[in-house]
Motif scaffolding. Structure first.
Motif, mmCIF file in Angstrom:
data_model
loop_
_atom_site.group_PDB
_atom_site.id
_atom_site.type_symbol
_atom_site.label_atom_id
_atom_site.label_comp_id
_atom_site.label_asym_id
_atom_site.label_seq_id
_atom_site.Cartn_x
_atom_site.Cartn_y
_atom_site.Cartn_z
ATOM 1 N N ASP A 1 0.814 -1.212 0.000
ATOM 2 C CA ASP A 1 0.000 0.000 0.000
ATOM 3 C C ASP A 1 0.850 1.265 0.000
ATOM 4 O O ASP A 1 0.416 2.311 0.486
ATOM 5 C CB ASP A 1 -0.974 0.009 1.175
ATOM 6 N N LYS B 1 -8.944 2.141 -5.297
ATOM 7 C CA LYS B 1 -9.428 1.831 -3.953
ATOM 8 C C LYS B 1 -10.450 0.708 -3.969
ATOM 9 O O LYS B 1 -10.520 -0.116 -3.055
ATOM 10 C CB LYS B 1 -10.040 3.091 -3.319
ATOM 11 N N ASP B 2 -11.286 0.682 -5.028
ATOM 12 C CA ASP B 2 -12.334 -0.338 -5.127
ATOM 13 C C ASP B 2 -12.637 -0.589 -6.591
ATOM 14 O O ASP B 2 -11.824 -0.259 -7.463
ATOM 15 C CB ASP B 2 -13.587 0.111 -4.367
ATOM 16 N N GLN C 1 -1.816 4.498 -5.302
ATOM 17 C CA GLN C 1 -3.206 4.124 -5.556
ATOM 18 C C GLN C 1 -3.880 5.172 -6.432
ATOM 19 O O GLN C 1 -3.715 6.376 -6.233
ATOM 20 C CB GLN C 1 -3.963 3.998 -4.231
ATOM 21 N N LYS D 1 -6.401 7.668 -7.683
ATOM 22 C CA LYS D 1 -7.497 8.475 -7.152
ATOM 23 C C LYS D 1 -8.435 8.909 -8.275
ATOM 24 O O LYS D 1 -9.651 8.837 -8.156
ATOM 25 C CB LYS D 1 -6.941 9.714 -6.434
#
Length: 481
Positions: free
Chosen positions: A302, A344-345, A374, A376
């Protein structure tokens, strides 16, 4: 990632870790339409056209091959390496190593990555005292030796030249080249023929072996813990230790799991990763040092680069993150490196594959906003948020612009009078659309010819520049299809 996009290099981060170069290009003539193709009807026609189709060689700026010109060490390195190296090979790291190893690379930066790769693989070597001699001419025995080494043949010993020629003859690499004495300077057509004859062997020799558990670290006692160290700006070191040439980087778990008492994860729990995801990242890690260089590094899953990356996204898939949760993943090329960034998902508010494909066909630049590695947000074309200026736009509308003239100094004249000339930066990244693969491939300024169409951008961190550092090229034959 889509197989067609393996060699796409259409994404340059704002830090612009890019390199470019040309093969078989020289002279000060402006690029122009080919009147008569000087390789047609000659014995080496098939070899030249096959290697051009593979993206291994390109024509000079006048659109001709000039097969009777002498071959240089830099050119030979590029031709052999491009045939041999796996398609997804990133040469930027090898370029850094070549420039740090040799002090005579000025003017040969376009070949530095290929020279670095060839040196590391044992195909060529320097003269000593920091010299490589990129502009020095290559003899047929020397070229034969490069091909022999690349394909696993033994040409060592005091009479290496004789054994290299013999090995090349026995392998069929000299077929089509009939000389009473091979101890002469190799011309470009000879290199094309020899490389073409050796093509199958070179590709087989360059095939990557799949990573297996035996390639992964297994000795837990060798690892040390770093609480918080930085990758740095040039990505050549982690903390105080430089990376070894064949260093491997893996991800495991999350940042919160890392401490001095943590158990070193088993090999099967590790995921092989790419150093180019971690520019300026500060993170805890587990590492193994050998000969004062980092051999293996394990970092949390992460952590990663924070900022904006520009260029092209090549695919959208679903993957599991470090917690085993299904998330959207975006496949990209960052400065010639394949990198998959996780979201994120599985949110559908980010771009779809159809939107990605449309942006690629339009030559529209993409912006990926990242936080800790990650995704965004992703912006395409006119939705790109700052940090990017398009030179091929009028009244705020960007589009393909037809090329009217190209000069050796990087000045490109387009047909739109309101735009006039587009100036290419010294370290411009050129991406040429390939009609067969429906994707972009790494190119050079010399690939841009009259009648082609371009979109040119300046990706910047602070201040806008007057020159483009990313240029997308749509060849005339592909435009409108």
């Amino acid at each position: 990632m889509k197989k067609n996009f393996i060699r796409v290099a259409a994404l340059a981060m704002s830090m612009m870790m890019v390199f470019s170069g040309i093969a078989f290009a020289d002279g000060e003539n402006e690029a122009k339409k080919t009147v008569m193709q000087d390789w047609k009807g000659l014995s080496y026609e098939a070899a030249v056209e096959a290697l051009v189709a593979d993206g291994v060689v390109s024509f000079d700026e006048d659109g001709q091959f000039h097969g009777n010109k002498d071959l240089t060490r830099a050119q030979a390195s590029k031709i052999v390496v491009l045939t041999m190296a796996p398609k997804k090979t990133d040469f930027s790291g090898y370029a850094v190593k070549a420039k740090s190893s040799f002090n005579d690379m000025v003017g040969a930066g376009w070949a530095a990555g290929y020279i670095g790769y060839a040196v590391e693989k044992g195909l060529v070597q320097g003269y000593g005292n920091g010299k490589f001699g990129p502009s020095d001419k290559v003899t047929i025995p020397q070229l034969a030796a490069i091909l022999a080494r690349a394909t696993g043949k033994n040409v060592s010993g005091s009479d290496w030249a004789k054994s290299a020629v013999k090995a090349a003859e026995e392998a069929g690499y000299l077929e089509g080249i009939k000389l009473s004495n091979y101890d002469v300077v190799a011309q470009k057509w000879m290199c094309a023929v020899m490389n073409y004859n050796a093509k199958a062997d070179l590709k087989k020799a360059g095939e990557e072996k799949p990573v297996n558990n035996e390639d992964k670290p297994v000795n837990a006692g060798d690892y040390k813990f770093a609480k918080n160290e930085a990758f740095g700006d040039n990505l050549e070191a982690f903390g105080d230790f430089p990376f070894a040439k064949n260093a491997k980087i893996y991800t495991y778990g999350s940042r919160s799991e890392y401490n001095e008492k943590m158990t070193v994860p088993a090999a099967k729990e590790l995921t092989l990763d790419n150093v180019f995801k971690y520019k300026n990242v500060v993170t805890p890690a587990l590492y193994v040092v050998e000969n004062k260089q980092i051999k293996t590094l394990i970092v949390p899953g992460d952590v990663g680069f924070s900022g904006n990356a520009f260029g092209a996204v090549t695919g959208r898939v679903t993957m599991a993150n470090q917690e085993g949760k299904a998330v959207a993943a975006f496949e990209t090329i960052v400065a010639g490196n394949e990198i998959t960034w996780l979201a994120k998902d599985t949110a559908t508010t980010l771009v779809t594959q159809a939107q990605i494909d449309e942006a690629i066909s339009n030559g529209a630049i993409c912006q990926i906003n990242l936080n800790g590695g990650q995704v965004k947000n992703i912006y395409l074309g006119s939705d790109v948020q700052a940090y990017c200026h398009e030179f091929t736009s009028t009244a705020g509308v960007g589009a393909w612009r037809e090329v009217e003239n190209v000069k050796n100094n990087g000045v490109i004249k387009v047909s739109d009078a309101a735009i006039g000339n587009v100036f290419a930066a010294e370290r411009v990244a050129v991406y040429v659309y390939d009609e067969n693969d429906k994707c972009y491939k790494v190119g050079e300024l010399s690939d841009i010819t009259i009648g082609d169409f371009i979109r040119a951008y300046d990706v910047y961190e602070k201040d806008k520049e007057d020159a483009a550092n990313i240029i997308f090229v749509m060849p005339e034959k592909s435009y409108g299809k």
